[in-house]
Motif scaffolding. Structure first.
Motif, PDB file in Angstrom:
ATOM      1  N   TYR A   6      -7.105  -0.151   3.742  1.00 50.44           N
ATOM      2  CA  TYR A   6      -6.427   0.458   2.598  1.00 50.44           C
ATOM      3  C   TYR A   6      -6.426   1.970   2.752  1.00 50.44           C
ATOM      4  O   TYR A   6      -7.363   2.541   3.297  1.00 50.44           O
ATOM      5  CB  TYR A   6      -7.141   0.078   1.295  1.00 50.44           C
ATOM      6  N   SER A  22      -0.871   0.186 -11.838  1.00 50.10           N
ATOM      7  CA  SER A  22      -0.866   0.959 -10.609  1.00 50.10           C
ATOM      8  C   SER A  22      -1.470   0.150  -9.476  1.00 50.10           C
ATOM      9  O   SER A  22      -2.301  -0.727  -9.699  1.00 50.10           O
ATOM     10  CB  SER A  22      -1.674   2.246 -10.810  1.00 50.10           C
ATOM     11  N   ASP A  23      -1.067   0.472  -8.250  1.00 54.42           N
ATOM     12  CA  ASP A  23      -1.671  -0.166  -7.085  1.00 54.42           C
ATOM     13  C   ASP A  23      -2.845   0.649  -6.565  1.00 54.42           C
ATOM     14  O   ASP A  23      -3.435   0.313  -5.548  1.00 54.42           O
ATOM     15  CB  ASP A  23      -0.636  -0.380  -5.984  1.00 54.42           C
ATOM     16  N   TYR A  25      -6.734   2.083  -6.578  1.00 55.10           N
ATOM     17  CA  TYR A  25      -8.001   1.428  -6.887  1.00 55.10           C
ATOM     18  C   TYR A  25      -9.117   2.448  -6.770  1.00 55.10           C
ATOM     19  O   TYR A  25      -8.942   3.542  -6.234  1.00 55.10           O
ATOM     20  CB  TYR A  25      -8.260   0.252  -5.943  1.00 55.10           C
TER      21      TYR A  25
END
Length: 67
Positions: A6, A22-23, A25
């Protein structure tokens, strides 16, 4: 979870509008000091931006699976 796959957004400004999904994190570390009987909720974030330190209370909920 393999975090290396990621993107690391640390140090890069991200704006998420209130109420939006939202994506993005966050990775958190916590110390469990008592038996967990329900999902954890309520998050306090301390961060520094442009040399200014901030404290923000966020809405969140985490389920823990202690193996």
């Amino acid at each position: 979870m393999d975090l290396d796959k990621y993107p690391n957004c640390a140090g890069h400004p991200n704006t998420i509008q209130p109420g939006a999904l939202s994506d993005k994190y966050a990775v958190v570390r916590l110390k469990v000091t008592a038996q967990v009987k329900a999902p954890l909720s309520g998050c306090d974030a301390d961060y520094t931006q442009a040399g200014q330190t901030y404290h923000q209370t966020l809405t969140c909920k985490f389920g823990l699976d202690i193996a």
